[in-house]
Write an enzyme that holds these catalytic residues in place. Structure first.
Site, mmCIF file in Angstrom:
data_model
loop_
_atom_site.group_PDB
_atom_site.id
_atom_site.type_symbol
_atom_site.label_atom_id
_atom_site.label_comp_id
_atom_site.label_asym_id
_atom_site.label_seq_id
_atom_site.Cartn_x
_atom_site.Cartn_y
_atom_site.Cartn_z
ATOM 1 N NE ARG A 76 -51.509 63.292 -37.424
ATOM 2 C CZ ARG A 76 -52.178 62.430 -36.684
ATOM 3 N NH1 ARG A 76 -52.170 62.570 -35.352
ATOM 4 N NH2 ARG A 76 -52.854 61.432 -37.222
ATOM 5 C CE LYS A 126 -55.307 64.703 -40.435
ATOM 6 N NZ LYS A 126 -54.367 64.353 -41.537
ATOM 7 C CG HIS A 171 -45.844 63.931 -41.618
ATOM 8 N ND1 HIS A 171 -46.552 64.290 -40.489
ATOM 9 C CD2 HIS A 171 -46.544 62.904 -42.181
ATOM 10 C CE1 HIS A 171 -47.625 63.523 -40.377
ATOM 11 N NE2 HIS A 171 -47.641 62.680 -41.390
ATOM 12 N NE ARG A 194 -48.205 60.758 -38.033
ATOM 13 C CZ ARG A 194 -48.968 60.290 -37.043
ATOM 14 N NH1 ARG A 194 -48.511 60.307 -35.803
ATOM 15 N NH2 ARG A 194 -50.184 59.817 -37.291
ATOM 16 C CG HIS A 201 -53.020 56.245 -38.806
ATOM 17 N ND1 HIS A 201 -52.007 55.520 -39.411
ATOM 18 C CD2 HIS A 201 -52.646 57.553 -38.896
ATOM 19 C CE1 HIS A 201 -51.078 56.343 -39.849
ATOM 20 N NE2 HIS A 201 -51.439 57.578 -39.550
ATOM 21 C CE1 TYR A 255 -45.647 55.880 -42.661
ATOM 22 C CE2 TYR A 255 -47.597 55.127 -41.508
ATOM 23 C CZ TYR A 255 -46.789 56.150 -41.953
ATOM 24 O OH TYR A 255 -47.134 57.455 -41.690
#
Length: 329
Positions: A147, A172, A278, A281, A304, A313
């Site tokens: 990120r 995150k 982003h 990414r 994630h 994706y």
């Protein structure tokens, strides 16, 4: 924007927003979340003519949210963010549980979004139009799936040349993870770090060289803030004065500088897409899936928590059971 006065309501005499910040830090929310939440509470108080939140209830919250949605055209994500900030105030600071059924609204659901993805040629074209150190930063985001802020906050100790990996600490959600370090950028990265070290040694010679330390590590390791391994991989060109202790330090490059450079490079490369940090990414994840890596592996590399997040994706893949060929073709 006019700033409201900070009301007080603590037996210990602490101002409300100070109590709010303290509660957020106890929950170990990120500094960026703290800053955003505090600003929404300021606006909530200001909207109601600086009334103390304890004097208000669900109806006033509803009025403020309605104002944001109707008058300021706030998005669903912004609306959810404001609701979270206000509910945190009532639950964790005022110890009042608002009945959300009385608020007259539910949290809006964000519609599904298909991420903007670059082809490999498009990504390379943008990178070729960038200059150091921004070029190297984008290569890391695209080659390692970081990120924006994860890239900016990289420290020397996070680069593991021997094992060809980058260690991402406190990403995150507060999780740590590791992701591949592209072999192709290792020579350029070593050269960049040699220049960065020279800057750091010059700072030390002038009695500076300190860097911000996360959490309470500054107390645990008093001299670590000047050690080489804790320095930022991408340091800023200027110093700043830390508000907490008044020490002049060198921070990392500001995110707006990288955002602006990427936009300029995309324009020079004539990429007719909305390209942000982003986007690289997104492209990292998509290209891995296209190369045949399983989605669980990609999920782990991206950090994630839920594989459903990674599933977005698969919508841009041009293969697999869900791939549909147009009848016109």
């Amino acid at each position: 924007m006019q700033t409201p006065q900070k009301p007080t309501s603590s037996p210990q005499g602490k101002k409300l927003l100070d109590q709010y910040k303290e509660a957020i830090r106890l929950k170990q929310y990120s500094p960026r979340t703290e800053k955003t939440y505090v600003e929404w509470i300021r606006q909530y108080i200001l909207f109601h003519n600086k009334r103390h939140p304890k004097e208000m209830a669900a109806s006033e919250v509803k009025q403020f949210i309605t104002h944001l949605v109707v008058d300021r055209k706030a998005s669903a994500s912004t609306q959810n963010q404001v609701i979270s900030a206000i509910l945190f105030l009532y639950r964790n600071v005022l110890h009042i549980e608002l009945d959300q059924t009385d608020l007259g609204f539910i949290r809006p659901k964000r519609g599904k979004r298909v991420p903007t993805v670059l082809s490999k040629n498009e990504a390379k074209a943008i990178i070729q139009n960038m200059i150091p150190p921004y070029k190297l930063m984008v290569q890391i985001m695209y080659g390692s799936g970081l990120r924006l802020m994860e890239c900016l906050r990289l420290r020397i100790k996070d680069i593991d040349f021997e094992n060809h990996r980058i260690l991402v600490y406190d990403g995150k959600g507060g999780d740590d993870r590791q992701t591949p370090l592209p072999d192709s950028i290792i020579p350029a990265l070593r050269e960049h770090l040699a220049k960065t070290r020279a800057i750091h040694e010059k700072d030390l010679a002038h009695g500076r060289g300190s860097v911000h330390m996360p959490y309470a590590l500054a107390k645990k390791f008093p001299n670590a803030d000047k050690s080489w391994i804790w320095q930022y991989v991408f340091p800023a060109t200027t110093f700043f004065t830390d508000k907490e202790d008044g020490v002049m330090r060198r921070h990392h490059i500001h995110e707006t500088a990288l955002q602006r450079t990427i936009k300029q490079a995309a324009t020079l490369a004539k990429i007719e897409k909305r390209v942000t940090p982003h986007t690289f990414r997104h492209s990292f994840a998509t290209h891995l899936l296209q190369a045949g890596y399983d989605i669980r592996t990609v999920q782990e590399l991206l950090g994630h928590k839920d594989v459903k997040t990674t599933m977005i994706y698969t919508h841009v893949l041009q293969r697999g059971a869900n791939a549909v060929k147009s009848p016109l073709d």
